[in-house]
Design a protein around this motif. Structure first.
Motif, PDB file in Angstrom:
ATOM      1  N   ASN A  90     -42.859 -75.932  22.653  1.00  0.00           N
ATOM      2  CA  ASN A  90     -43.322 -75.980  24.041  1.00  0.00           C
ATOM      3  C   ASN A  90     -42.228 -76.221  25.068  1.00  0.00           C
ATOM      4  O   ASN A  90     -42.408 -75.881  26.232  1.00  0.00           O
ATOM      5  CB  ASN A  90     -44.413 -77.039  24.203  1.00  0.00           C
ATOM      6  N   LEU A  91     -41.111 -76.815  24.652  1.00  0.00           N
ATOM      7  CA  LEU A  91     -40.110 -77.223  25.644  1.00  0.00           C
ATOM      8  C   LEU A  91     -38.762 -76.521  25.501  1.00  0.00           C
ATOM      9  O   LEU A  91     -37.843 -76.824  26.258  1.00  0.00           O
ATOM     10  CB  LEU A  91     -39.919 -78.738  25.577  1.00  0.00           C
ATOM     11  N   THR A  92     -38.627 -75.603  24.531  1.00  0.00           N
ATOM     12  CA  THR A  92     -37.359 -74.894  24.356  1.00  0.00           C
ATOM     13  C   THR A  92     -37.584 -73.429  24.028  1.00  0.00           C
ATOM     14  O   THR A  92     -38.701 -73.015  23.723  1.00  0.00           O
ATOM     15  CB  THR A  92     -36.518 -75.523  23.221  1.00  0.00           C
ATOM     16  N   HIS A  93     -36.507 -72.676  24.081  1.00  0.00           N
ATOM     17  CA  HIS A  93     -36.479 -71.276  23.664  1.00  0.00           C
ATOM     18  C   HIS A  93     -35.485 -71.149  22.509  1.00  0.00           C
ATOM     19  O   HIS A  93     -34.624 -72.016  22.329  1.00  0.00           O
ATOM     20  CB  HIS A  93     -36.023 -70.368  24.817  1.00  0.00           C
ATOM     21  N   PRO A  94     -35.557 -70.040  21.739  1.00  0.00           N
ATOM     22  CA  PRO A  94     -34.582 -69.855  20.660  1.00  0.00           C
ATOM     23  C   PRO A  94     -33.145 -70.000  21.163  1.00  0.00           C
ATOM     24  O   PRO A  94     -32.829 -69.567  22.262  1.00  0.00           O
ATOM     25  CB  PRO A  94     -34.862 -68.438  20.166  1.00  0.00           C
ATOM     26  N   SER A  95     -32.335 -70.619  20.385  1.00  0.00           N
ATOM     27  CA  SER A  95     -30.918 -70.909  20.607  1.00  0.00           C
ATOM     28  C   SER A  95     -30.668 -72.020  21.623  1.00  0.00           C
ATOM     29  O   SER A  95     -29.522 -72.368  21.881  1.00  0.00           O
ATOM     30  CB  SER A  95     -30.117 -69.649  20.967  1.00  0.00           C
ATOM     31  N   ASP A  96     -31.706 -72.620  22.196  1.00  0.00           N
ATOM     32  CA  ASP A  96     -31.507 -73.772  23.080  1.00  0.00           C
ATOM     33  C   ASP A  96     -31.003 -74.957  22.265  1.00  0.00           C
ATOM     34  O   ASP A  96     -31.293 -75.088  21.070  1.00  0.00           O
ATOM     35  CB  ASP A  96     -32.815 -74.180  23.767  1.00  0.00           C
ATOM     36  N   LEU A  97     -30.276 -75.842  22.927  1.00  0.00           N
ATOM     37  CA  LEU A  97     -29.748 -77.040  22.293  1.00  0.00           C
ATOM     38  C   LEU A  97     -30.735 -78.196  22.447  1.00  0.00           C
ATOM     39  O   LEU A  97     -31.233 -78.453  23.543  1.00  0.00           O
ATOM     40  CB  LEU A  97     -28.406 -77.425  22.901  1.00  0.00           C
ATOM     41  N   VAL A  98     -31.003 -78.895  21.332  1.00  0.00           N
ATOM     42  CA  VAL A  98     -31.889 -80.049  21.307  1.00  0.00           C
ATOM     43  C   VAL A  98     -31.071 -81.246  20.835  1.00  0.00           C
ATOM     44  O   VAL A  98     -30.374 -81.165  19.821  1.00  0.00           O
ATOM     45  CB  VAL A  98     -33.079 -79.823  20.349  1.00  0.00           C
ATOM     46  N   VAL A  99     -31.151 -82.369  21.547  1.00  0.00           N
ATOM     47  CA  VAL A  99     -30.511 -83.612  21.122  1.00  0.00           C
ATOM     48  C   VAL A  99     -31.595 -84.481  20.499  1.00  0.00           C
ATOM     49  O   VAL A  99     -32.601 -84.805  21.138  1.00  0.00           O
ATOM     50  CB  VAL A  99     -29.828 -84.340  22.299  1.00  0.00           C
ATOM     51  N   ASP A 100     -31.397 -84.844  19.248  1.00  0.00           N
ATOM     52  CA  ASP A 100     -32.375 -85.589  18.464  1.00  0.00           C
ATOM     53  C   ASP A 100     -31.953 -87.047  18.362  1.00  0.00           C
ATOM     54  O   ASP A 100     -31.015 -87.380  17.645  1.00  0.00           O
ATOM     55  CB  ASP A 100     -32.483 -84.953  17.074  1.00  0.00           C
ATOM     56  N   LEU A 101     -32.662 -87.924  19.080  1.00  0.00           N
ATOM     57  CA  LEU A 101     -32.408 -89.361  19.023  1.00  0.00           C
ATOM     58  C   LEU A 101     -33.557 -90.082  18.321  1.00  0.00           C
ATOM     59  O   LEU A 101     -33.669 -91.293  18.394  1.00  0.00           O
ATOM     60  CB  LEU A 101     -32.236 -89.929  20.434  1.00  0.00           C
ATOM     61  N   ALA A 102     -34.429 -89.320  17.679  1.00  0.00           N
ATOM     62  CA  ALA A 102     -35.633 -89.862  17.053  1.00  0.00           C
ATOM     63  C   ALA A 102     -35.344 -90.401  15.655  1.00  0.00           C
ATOM     64  O   ALA A 102     -34.383 -89.998  15.006  1.00  0.00           O
ATOM     65  CB  ALA A 102     -36.704 -88.769  16.985  1.00  0.00           C
ATOM     66  N   GLU A 103     -36.224 -91.297  15.186  1.00  0.00           N
ATOM     67  CA  GLU A 103     -36.149 -91.819  13.823  1.00  0.00           C
ATOM     68  C   GLU A 103     -36.918 -90.880  12.902  1.00  0.00           C
ATOM     69  O   GLU A 103     -38.069 -90.556  13.177  1.00  0.00           O
ATOM     70  CB  GLU A 103     -36.751 -93.220  13.754  1.00  0.00           C
ATOM     71  N   GLY A 104     -36.295 -90.462  11.832  1.00  0.00           N
ATOM     72  CA  GLY A 104     -36.946 -89.578  10.878  1.00  0.00           C
ATOM     73  C   GLY A 104     -36.458 -88.147  11.025  1.00  0.00           C
ATOM     74  O   GLY A 104     -35.841 -87.785  12.028  1.00  0.00           O
ATOM     75  N   PRO A 105     -36.734 -87.315  10.017  1.00  0.00           N
ATOM     76  CA  PRO A 105     -36.213 -85.949   9.987  1.00  0.00           C
ATOM     77  C   PRO A 105     -37.117 -84.902  10.647  1.00  0.00           C
ATOM     78  O   PRO A 105     -36.797 -83.719  10.632  1.00  0.00           O
ATOM     79  CB  PRO A 105     -36.116 -85.673   8.481  1.00  0.00           C
ATOM     80  N   GLN A 106     -38.236 -85.289  11.229  1.00  0.00           N
ATOM     81  CA  GLN A 106     -39.228 -84.325  11.693  1.00  0.00           C
ATOM     82  C   GLN A 106     -38.701 -83.382  12.770  1.00  0.00           C
ATOM     83  O   GLN A 106     -38.953 -82.174  12.713  1.00  0.00           O
ATOM     84  CB  GLN A 106     -40.478 -85.042  12.220  1.00  0.00           C
ATOM     85  N   LEU A 107     -37.990 -83.892  13.749  1.00  0.00           N
ATOM     86  CA  LEU A 107     -37.479 -83.017  14.806  1.00  0.00           C
ATOM     87  C   LEU A 107     -36.406 -82.089  14.245  1.00  0.00           C
ATOM     88  O   LEU A 107     -36.367 -80.906  14.589  1.00  0.00           O
ATOM     89  CB  LEU A 107     -36.935 -83.828  15.978  1.00  0.00           C
ATOM     90  N   ALA A 108     -35.564 -82.593  13.366  1.00  0.00           N
ATOM     91  CA  ALA A 108     -34.536 -81.743  12.746  1.00  0.00           C
ATOM     92  C   ALA A 108     -35.182 -80.594  11.984  1.00  0.00           C
ATOM     93  O   ALA A 108     -34.720 -79.447  12.072  1.00  0.00           O
ATOM     94  CB  ALA A 108     -33.654 -82.566  11.815  1.00  0.00           C
ATOM     95  N   HIS A 109     -36.257 -80.868  11.260  1.00  0.00           N
ATOM     96  CA  HIS A 109     -36.966 -79.807  10.543  1.00  0.00           C
ATOM     97  C   HIS A 109     -37.514 -78.762  11.516  1.00  0.00           C
ATOM     98  O   HIS A 109     -37.433 -77.562  11.265  1.00  0.00           O
ATOM     99  CB  HIS A 109     -38.114 -80.381   9.717  1.00  0.00           C
ATOM    100  N   ALA A 110     -38.088 -79.221  12.628  1.00  0.00           N
ATOM    101  CA  ALA A 110     -38.646 -78.302  13.632  1.00  0.00           C
ATOM    102  C   ALA A 110     -37.551 -77.453  14.266  1.00  0.00           C
ATOM    103  O   ALA A 110     -37.729 -76.253  14.500  1.00  0.00           O
ATOM    104  CB  ALA A 110     -39.393 -79.084  14.708  1.00  0.00           C
ATOM    105  N   VAL A 111     -36.403 -78.052  14.537  1.00  0.00           N
ATOM    106  CA  VAL A 111     -35.280 -77.327  15.139  1.00  0.00           C
ATOM    107  C   VAL A 111     -34.823 -76.208  14.199  1.00  0.00           C
ATOM    108  O   VAL A 111     -34.611 -75.069  14.617  1.00  0.00           O
ATOM    109  CB  VAL A 111     -34.123 -78.292  15.472  1.00  0.00           C
ATOM    110  N   ILE A 112     -34.698 -76.513  12.925  1.00  0.00           N
ATOM    111  CA  ILE A 112     -34.264 -75.509  11.945  1.00  0.00           C
ATOM    112  C   ILE A 112     -35.302 -74.404  11.812  1.00  0.00           C
ATOM    113  O   ILE A 112     -34.975 -73.220  11.841  1.00  0.00           O
ATOM    114  CB  ILE A 112     -33.980 -76.181  10.589  1.00  0.00           C
ATOM    115  N   ALA A 113     -36.564 -74.783  11.702  1.00  0.00           N
ATOM    116  CA  ALA A 113     -37.631 -73.799  11.510  1.00  0.00           C
ATOM    117  C   ALA A 113     -37.790 -72.856  12.695  1.00  0.00           C
ATOM    118  O   ALA A 113     -38.207 -71.714  12.530  1.00  0.00           O
ATOM    119  CB  ALA A 113     -38.956 -74.508  11.236  1.00  0.00           C
ATOM    120  N   THR A 114     -37.441 -73.321  13.890  1.00  0.00           N
ATOM    121  CA  THR A 114     -37.640 -72.512  15.096  1.00  0.00           C
ATOM    122  C   THR A 114     -36.341 -71.902  15.624  1.00  0.00           C
ATOM    123  O   THR A 114     -36.311 -71.377  16.726  1.00  0.00           O
ATOM    124  CB  THR A 114     -38.300 -73.346  16.204  1.00  0.00           C
TER     125      THR A 114
END
Length: 179
Positions: free
Chosen positions: A38-62
């Motif tokens: 909802n908040l990014t497009h392909p190849s956009d940069l995401v900074v992950d400061l969250a606890e756990g691997p969930q956002l990293a998994h989403a970044v890779i999958a998308t």
């Protein structure tokens, strides 16, 4: 209906039916995917400061790019991000205003910071919004994450577990604060 901050127009409130995070984690896998989609497009940069691997998994999958960092670090890379995702509170060594000032400096114009808070504390969202505004970010949206989606024709019984505050660095600079 919108979330109201005195002196500001209301922001929209959206309900996302996603599972609750596991203990010690910031979000569920479904929440990570929703945020990234909802908040990014392909190849956009995401900074992950969250606890756990969930956002990293989403970044890779998308097919987004990410920087995984500890919130205490001074900088999060040279390239500006489209999305920064963090739990709250961040840490005890940085003031909330300083943290959001670093976020603002690390965002592209129009980029967002998603702050995930456990539901239930009525003061924490207000404190987050005030600190973010002092750092020059605008309050864009409030997302309520609930285990069970509302059912048509039934009284809404939401099992709310997370409040997500979406803050933005506006695309137009106004000289002091965005928004």
């Amino acid at each position: 209906m919108g979330d109201v901050v005195p002196g500001d127009p209301p922001v929209p409130i959206t309900v996302w039916p996603v599972p609750a995070p596991q203990p010690g984690e910031t979000m569920s896998n479904a929440m990570g995917v929703r945020l990234v989609h909802n908040l990014t497009h392909p190849s956009d940069l995401v900074v992950d400061l969250a606890e756990g691997p969930q956002l990293a998994h989403a970044v890779i999958a998308t097919h987004r790019r990410s920087h995984l960092h500890a919130p205490r670090q001074v900088g999060w890379g040279r390239e500006a991000a489209t999305l920064i995702v963090t739990g709250w509170p961040v840490d005890d060594t940085t003031s909330p205003v300083e943290f959001f000032a670093r976020c603002r400096a690390s965002l592209v114009a129009g980029g967002c910071v998603a702050v995930l808070l456990p539901h239930g504390d009525v003061v924490a969202p207000v404190d987050v919004v005030i600190a973010a505004k002092q750092a020059g970010l605008a309050y864009l949206q409030h997302i309520v994450a609930a285990d069970r989606p509302p059912r048509r024709g039934q009284q809404a019984q939401l099992d709310i577990h997370t409040d997500v505050l979406i803050l933005t660095r506006s695309a137009t600079e106004t000289g002091g604060t965005d928004g």
